[in-house]
Scaffold this motif. Sequence first.
Motif, PDB file in Angstrom:
ATOM      1  N   LEU A 141       0.909  -1.040   0.033  1.00 13.17           N
ATOM      2  CA  LEU A 141      -0.032   0.101   0.132  1.00 13.17           C
ATOM      3  C   LEU A 141       0.865   1.239   0.009  1.00 13.17           C
ATOM      4  CD1 LEU A 141      -2.662  -1.086   2.510  1.00 13.17           C
ATOM      5  CD2 LEU A 141      -2.891  -0.579   0.003  1.00 13.17           C
ATOM      6  N   LEU A 142       1.968   1.190   0.672  1.00 19.56           N
ATOM      7  CA  LEU A 142       2.715   2.441   0.776  1.00 19.56           C
ATOM      8  C   LEU A 142       3.475   2.715  -0.441  1.00 19.56           C
ATOM      9  CD1 LEU A 142       4.524   2.030   4.180  1.00 19.56           C
ATOM     10  CD2 LEU A 142       2.923   3.769   3.649  1.00 19.56           C
ATOM     11  N   GLY A 143       4.094   1.616  -1.177  1.00 15.30           N
ATOM     12  CA  GLY A 143       4.596   1.701  -2.370  1.00 15.30           C
ATOM     13  C   GLY A 143       3.890   2.209  -3.429  1.00 15.30           C
ATOM     14  N   THR A 144       2.716   1.521  -3.604  1.00 15.39           N
ATOM     15  CA  THR A 144       1.757   1.874  -4.875  1.00 15.39           C
ATOM     16  C   THR A 144       1.044   3.215  -4.662  1.00 15.39           C
ATOM     17  OG1 THR A 144      -0.095   0.653  -3.663  1.00 15.39           O
ATOM     18  CG2 THR A 144       1.190  -0.521  -5.593  1.00 15.39           C
ATOM     19  N   GLY A 145       0.876   3.518  -3.369  1.00 13.67           N
ATOM     20  CA  GLY A 145       0.003   4.830  -2.919  1.00 13.67           C
ATOM     21  C   GLY A 145       1.247   5.979  -3.257  1.00 13.67           C
ATOM     22  N   MET A 146       2.293   5.586  -2.922  1.00 13.13           N
ATOM     23  CA  MET A 146       3.417   6.782  -3.176  1.00 13.13           C
ATOM     24  C   MET A 146       3.516   7.079  -4.477  1.00 13.13           C
ATOM     25  SD  MET A 146       5.635   8.986  -1.518  1.00 13.13           S
ATOM     26  CE  MET A 146       5.288  10.414  -2.743  1.00 13.13           C
ATOM     27  N   ALA A 147       3.743   6.011  -5.556  1.00 10.83           N
ATOM     28  CA  ALA A 147       3.889   6.120  -6.883  1.00 10.83           C
ATOM     29  C   ALA A 147       2.697   6.776  -7.740  1.00 10.83           C
ATOM     30  CB  ALA A 147       4.343   4.713  -7.404  1.00 10.83           C
ATOM     31  N   ALA A 148       1.472   6.214  -7.042  1.00 11.06           N
ATOM     32  CA  ALA A 148       0.175   6.780  -7.666  1.00 11.06           C
ATOM     33  C   ALA A 148       0.180   8.267  -7.328  1.00 11.06           C
ATOM     34  CB  ALA A 148      -0.831   6.089  -6.965  1.00 11.06           C
ATOM     35  N   PHE A 149       0.444   8.717  -6.350  1.00 12.02           N
ATOM     36  CA  PHE A 149       0.358  10.142  -5.965  1.00 12.02           C
ATOM     37  C   PHE A 149       1.417  11.030  -6.568  1.00 12.02           C
ATOM     38  CE2 PHE A 149       1.987  13.566  -3.154  1.00 12.02           C
ATOM     39  CZ  PHE A 149       0.799  14.344  -2.949  1.00 12.02           C
ATOM     40  N   ALA A 150       2.486  10.332  -6.742  1.00 18.07           N
ATOM     41  CA  ALA A 150       3.574  11.143  -7.713  1.00 18.07           C
ATOM     42  C   ALA A 150       3.021  11.284  -9.054  1.00 18.07           C
ATOM     43  CB  ALA A 150       5.185  10.430  -7.533  1.00 18.07           C
ATOM     44  N   GLU A 151       2.553  10.129  -9.514  1.00 17.25           N
ATOM     45  CA  GLU A 151       2.262  10.409 -10.941  1.00 17.25           C
ATOM     46  C   GLU A 151       1.065  11.416 -11.111  1.00 17.25           C
ATOM     47  OE1 GLU A 151       2.017   6.632 -13.827  1.00 17.25           O
ATOM     48  OE2 GLU A 151      -0.205   6.888 -13.401  1.00 17.25           O
ATOM     49  N   ALA A 152      -0.038  11.264 -10.188  1.00 20.39           N
ATOM     50  CA  ALA A 152      -1.158  12.369 -10.128  1.00 20.39           C
ATOM     51  C   ALA A 152      -0.486  13.666 -10.101  1.00 20.39           C
ATOM     52  CB  ALA A 152      -1.997  12.173  -8.970  1.00 20.39           C
ATOM     53  N   MET A 153       0.480  13.909  -9.151  1.00 19.91           N
ATOM     54  CA  MET A 153       1.152  15.199  -9.126  1.00 19.91           C
ATOM     55  C   MET A 153       1.726  15.621 -10.442  1.00 19.91           C
ATOM     56  SD  MET A 153       1.098  16.793  -6.072  1.00 19.91           S
ATOM     57  CE  MET A 153       2.515  17.640  -5.879  1.00 19.91           C
ATOM     58  N   ALA A 154       2.512  14.491 -11.182  1.00 20.88           N
ATOM     59  CA  ALA A 154       2.899  15.023 -12.276  1.00 20.88           C
ATOM     60  C   ALA A 154       2.237  15.294 -13.507  1.00 20.88           C
ATOM     61  CB  ALA A 154       3.869  13.996 -12.977  1.00 20.88           C
ATOM     62  N   LEU A 155       1.003  14.739 -13.448  1.00 20.65           N
ATOM     63  CA  LEU A 155      -0.184  14.968 -14.374  1.00 20.65           C
ATOM     64  C   LEU A 155      -0.549  16.380 -14.094  1.00 20.65           C
ATOM     65  CD1 LEU A 155      -2.233  14.443 -16.554  1.00 20.65           C
ATOM     66  CD2 LEU A 155      -3.693  13.245 -14.967  1.00 20.65           C
ATOM     67  N   GLY A 156      -0.958  16.861 -12.675  1.00 21.49           N
ATOM     68  CA  GLY A 156      -1.378  18.142 -12.268  1.00 21.49           C
ATOM     69  C   GLY A 156      -0.407  19.242 -12.834  1.00 21.49           C
ATOM     70  N   GLU A 157       0.831  18.974 -12.739  1.00 22.66           N
ATOM     71  CA  GLU A 157       1.868  20.045 -12.805  1.00 22.66           C
ATOM     72  C   GLU A 157       1.785  20.145 -14.592  1.00 22.66           C
ATOM     73  OE1 GLU A 157       5.526  19.971 -10.631  1.00 22.66           O
ATOM     74  OE2 GLU A 157       4.459  18.718  -9.289  1.00 22.66           O
ATOM     75  N   GLY A 158       1.667  18.972 -15.150  1.00 25.82           N
ATOM     76  CA  GLY A 158       1.569  18.943 -16.752  1.00 25.82           C
ATOM     77  C   GLY A 158       0.622  19.852 -17.286  1.00 25.82           C
ATOM     78  N   LEU A 159      -0.687  19.801 -16.603  1.00 23.20           N
ATOM     79  CA  LEU A 159      -1.935  20.534 -16.843  1.00 23.20           C
ATOM     80  C   LEU A 159      -1.887  22.175 -16.487  1.00 23.20           C
ATOM     81  CD1 LEU A 159      -4.428  17.882 -16.028  1.00 23.20           C
ATOM     82  CD2 LEU A 159      -3.886  18.543 -18.323  1.00 23.20           C
ATOM     83  N   GLY A 160      -0.587  22.420 -15.676  1.00 22.55           N
ATOM     84  CA  GLY A 160      -0.545  23.736 -15.569  1.00 22.55           C
ATOM     85  C   GLY A 160      -0.918  24.165 -13.982  1.00 22.55           C
ATOM     86  N   ILE A 161      -1.171  23.396 -13.179  1.00 29.49           N
ATOM     87  CA  ILE A 161      -1.504  23.437 -11.909  1.00 29.49           C
ATOM     88  C   ILE A 161      -0.319  23.503 -11.064  1.00 29.49           C
ATOM     89  CG2 ILE A 161      -2.892  22.604  -9.776  1.00 29.49           C
ATOM     90  CD1 ILE A 161      -4.491  20.954 -11.605  1.00 29.49           C
ATOM     91  N   SER A 162      -0.268  24.559 -10.233  1.00 27.10           N
ATOM     92  CA  SER A 162       0.993  24.578  -9.242  1.00 27.10           C
ATOM     93  C   SER A 162       1.246  23.508  -8.210  1.00 27.10           C
ATOM     94  CB  SER A 162       1.116  25.952  -8.766  1.00 27.10           C
ATOM     95  OG  SER A 162       0.204  26.059  -7.475  1.00 27.10           O
TER      96      SER A 162
END
Length: 288
Positions: free
Chosen positions: A158-179
């Motif tokens: 849960l820790l490993g997949t949760g961290m990776a999923a959050f990092a990927e979501a952050m990457a997407l958000g930043e790619g879409l222009g969200i700070s």
Amino acid sequence: LQKHGYSLVMFNRTRAKAESLLGPCGTFSDSPAKLAEQVDVLFTMLAHPDAVEQAALGANGFFNHLRSNALWVDCSSVNPSFSKKMAAEATRREVHFVDAPVTGSAPPAAEAKLIFWVGADTADLERIRPLLLCMGNKIVHAGGHGMGTSMKMVVNLLLGTGMAAFAEAMALGEGLGISRKMLFDSLLGTPAVAPFLASKREKIESGNYDAEFPLRWMQKDMQLATVSAYESGVATPLTNITKEVYRLAMRDGHDTEDFSAIYDYLTNSHDVTTIDQKSPAPAKAQLH
């Protein structure tokens, strides 16, 4: 343990790393075998199954030098089938065995706030309960041999997949222009985000990934989870993919950093190629 007055005999493969831990009640042994001859309860906390097996059964291993009725507590993060194998080896030698991996990094360990996931006979757990409570503030008796290791495996998945999923979501958000600040402020504390991720904000914002739990050990634990899933006939497609993402991050130089550095890998990966939407479309191959 030393703060509570217990006398300790210690061994570490790299002696320099252990010497700073020796207090007035501690001595250092030259080998696991010599250590085993001096103790009634032996704790191990090693990086992976091979290291545990070498310490127990290798040259100068401790197994054949423990006293009859001694108790071995393995706090290493290993796979359940390995814990059961070590339990069988212990029984053959009239040694008691407990698998008791922990949840908690260096700060909780220093504050004696570890969680112990225990697989053991009840009598063996009660024998070491006072010792565990010197190092942790919660003990979960998950069942017999291998069940403590099983619980730890579920937690780390849960820790490993949760961290990776959050990092990927952050990457997407930043790619879409969200700070990044907007993403952190908006997401942390919501039901969509695991509570532990709040503790990783400072590392991500500062870019300082000093390890509380190294990324390479998270990748190892997820690899062991996939092995255990195969052994038990369980499909774990998300874990299989995520462990390979961590492996790629290791190859990119993040292996000794905290596992939250998966964010840095996913947002700065050179393995991802982007195509400018204004550039001409790539030529289509034609087969004749």
